[in-house]
Design an enzyme around this catalytic site. Structure first.
Site, PDB file in Angstrom:
ATOM      1  N   SER A 192       0.691  -1.316  -0.115  1.00  0.00           N
ATOM      2  CA  SER A 192       0.028   0.225  -0.098  1.00  0.00           C
ATOM      3  C   SER A 192       1.054   1.472  -0.032  1.00  0.00           C
ATOM      4  O   SER A 192       1.631   1.518  -0.808  1.00  0.00           O
ATOM      5  CB  SER A 192      -0.919  -0.192   1.084  1.00  0.00           C
ATOM      6  OG  SER A 192      -2.019   0.882   1.017  1.00  0.00           O
ATOM      7  N   ASP A 350     -10.096  -3.290  -5.153  1.00  0.00           N
ATOM      8  CA  ASP A 350      -9.282  -2.403  -4.403  1.00  0.00           C
ATOM      9  C   ASP A 350      -9.282  -1.311  -5.099  1.00  0.00           C
ATOM     10  O   ASP A 350      -8.927  -1.204  -6.579  1.00  0.00           O
ATOM     11  CB  ASP A 350      -7.850  -3.190  -4.389  1.00  0.00           C
ATOM     12  CG  ASP A 350      -6.839  -2.277  -3.703  1.00  0.00           C
ATOM     13  OD1 ASP A 350      -7.233  -1.298  -3.322  1.00  0.00           O
ATOM     14  OD2 ASP A 350      -5.604  -2.724  -3.640  1.00  0.00           O
ATOM     15  N   HIS A 380      -8.096  -5.081  -0.781  1.00  0.00           N
ATOM     16  CA  HIS A 380      -6.794  -4.492  -0.095  1.00  0.00           C
ATOM     17  C   HIS A 380      -6.567  -4.928   1.149  1.00  0.00           C
ATOM     18  O   HIS A 380      -7.477  -4.979   2.061  1.00  0.00           O
ATOM     19  CB  HIS A 380      -7.122  -2.901  -0.044  1.00  0.00           C
ATOM     20  CG  HIS A 380      -6.119  -2.207   0.036  1.00  0.00           C
ATOM     21  ND1 HIS A 380      -4.965  -1.794  -0.694  1.00  0.00           N
ATOM     22  CD2 HIS A 380      -5.562  -1.532   1.161  1.00  0.00           C
ATOM     23  CE1 HIS A 380      -4.237  -0.941  -0.087  1.00  0.00           C
ATOM     24  NE2 HIS A 380      -4.374  -0.783   1.076  1.00  0.00           N
TER      25      HIS A 380
END
Length: 410
Positions: A192, A350, A380
């Protein structure tokens, strides 16, 4: 009274079911487990909104509860030696295989950067601690997990600069020798926001004339790579998906750059670009870089350019969003050609899916060897959900495949 009690219980049950239930796509496995997990995150988010509204504590201050709740004390065990150190003034947790006798074999190394939208997370969280230990054992590697400073207390470029200093410090022959690391087998990786930092560091190292040693590979796990267009197909398709709804991702971006709430509102409506950043929209034109299967029913529309949006301008946050250290997708092809071999993991469900897909496509076009692993049922943050009660099979699969790639390429 009895009927009233029954009615109250039924009402509470109905409200709870309504609150917990989310229309999660059928392709996602363990849907109810994800609903329950997301229920906790949504509840904390609502509490954080309320706290900020009444002036008790800012939003991210409340959301940090997740980080504190997951914190562990990294300690050595029978197979892994753990130390907490400072690399050029930045806190790191170093994981090393315990030496056997006179073992002097040079090892791989992975510099790992945690996720959390630059505002949350820690190298000392349980899932990252477990991941680091697994990499040490499976790869016989040294793992440097970086505790970079966080926004909103430290806006961009502070988190990036912390990471860059750590990488530069580690990539010195005398330091590598101290940890018995092979100078030709070093990776940078992150998930991320950590993937964002890993990509940015990989680019900047290649442009640093003083840097002698370079990374062998970069591994980017559902990375966030651009802040110019927050209305790509994946942002639209997954705007209400766990664990990272669009509003939260936009808030992360906004808090990374500024505490000015007007900029957050501009980003929510995708009207935050200045003429300076708009000149770089060609690098995130998803109608050009996304396969048709990812574009779905959406038609490309370039984000609106505003002359002023929450401090936008040459000295405002719009200058930051145009900086490739914040948005690594914005560099021209020439700056991509010399980058190390890449692993890019993306998830269908995501908001950041298209960032990763576009970056993988652009790296390939520039001649970089890329492994793009897409999870059609992925969401995610799944890589961090591998411990009961939030242990997801897909998280374990992602971890295994990620480490397997490192085994073959690092």
């Amino acid at each position: 009274m009895q009927l009233k009690g029954i009615f109250l219980l039924l009402s509470i049950g109905a409200f709870t079911s309504y609150y917990v239930y989310q229309p999660i796509p059928d392709k996602i496995e363990e849907r109810w487990k994800l609903m329950l997990t997301d229920c906790f995150f949504r509840s904390l988010s609502h509490l954080a909104d309320f706290s900020e509204l009444v002036g008790l504590k800012d939003y991210m201050g409340v959301m940090m509860f997740i980080t504190f709740a997951e914190r562990v004390v990294p300690v050595s065990d029978q197979r892994v030696h753990v130390t907490e150190e400072l690399f050029d003034g930045v806190e790191v947790v170093v994981y090393q295989p315990k030496l056997q006798g006179g073992d002097t074999e040079l090892r791989r190394a992975v510099i790992y950067l945690h996720g959390g939208g630059w505002c949350l997370g820690s190298a000392r969280m349980g899932p990252y601690d477990l991941l680091a230990r697994q990499m040490v054992i499976d790869l016989n590697s040294v793992v440097v997990s970086v505790e970079y400073r966080l926004a909103p207390e430290h806006h961009f470029p502070v988190p990036y600069e912390d990471v860059y200093r750590v990488v530069k410090h580690f990539l010195q022959r005398v330091v590598l020798a101290q940890y018995t690391v092979d100078p030709g087998r070093i990776a940078v990786s992150g998930d991320s926001a950590g993937g964002n930092l890993a990509a940015a560091v990989s680019q900047q190292l290649q442009q640093d004339p003083e840097q002698q040693l370079q990374l062998k590979v970069q591994a980017l796990l559902y990375p966030v790579l651009q802040a110019l267009d927050l209305n790509t197909p994946s942002y639209q398709q997954n705007q209400n998906m766990p664990i990272l709804p669009r509003t939260l991702m936009v808030r992360f971006w906004s808090e990374y750059f500024t505490s000015d709430k007007t900029f957050f509102r501009a980003m929510m409506t995708n009207t935050h670009n200045s003429p300076e950043s708009a000149a770089l929209l060609k690098f995130v034109n998803w109608s050009a870089f996304l396969p048709e299967s990812y574009q779905g029913k959406y038609n490309y529309s370039a984000p609106v350019v505003a002359l002023s949006a929450g401090g936008a301008g040459s000295d405002g946050p719009s200058r930051s969003i145009a900086d490739p250290r914040a948005s690594p997708l914005l560099v021209p092809d020439a700056a991509l050609r010399s980058l190390p071999k890449a692993y890019v993991l993306t998830c269908e469900y995501d908001v950041l899916r298209d960032d990763g897909v576009m970056y993988a496509a652009r790296l390939r076009r520039a001649g970089v060897e890329v492994t793009h692993e897409h999870y059609a049922s992925g969401f995610h943050g799944a890589l961090m959900f591998t411990v009961w009660p939030t242990d997801f099979l897909i998280g374990r699969t992602m971890t295994e495949n990620f480490i397997k790639w490192l085994q073959h390429n690092l």
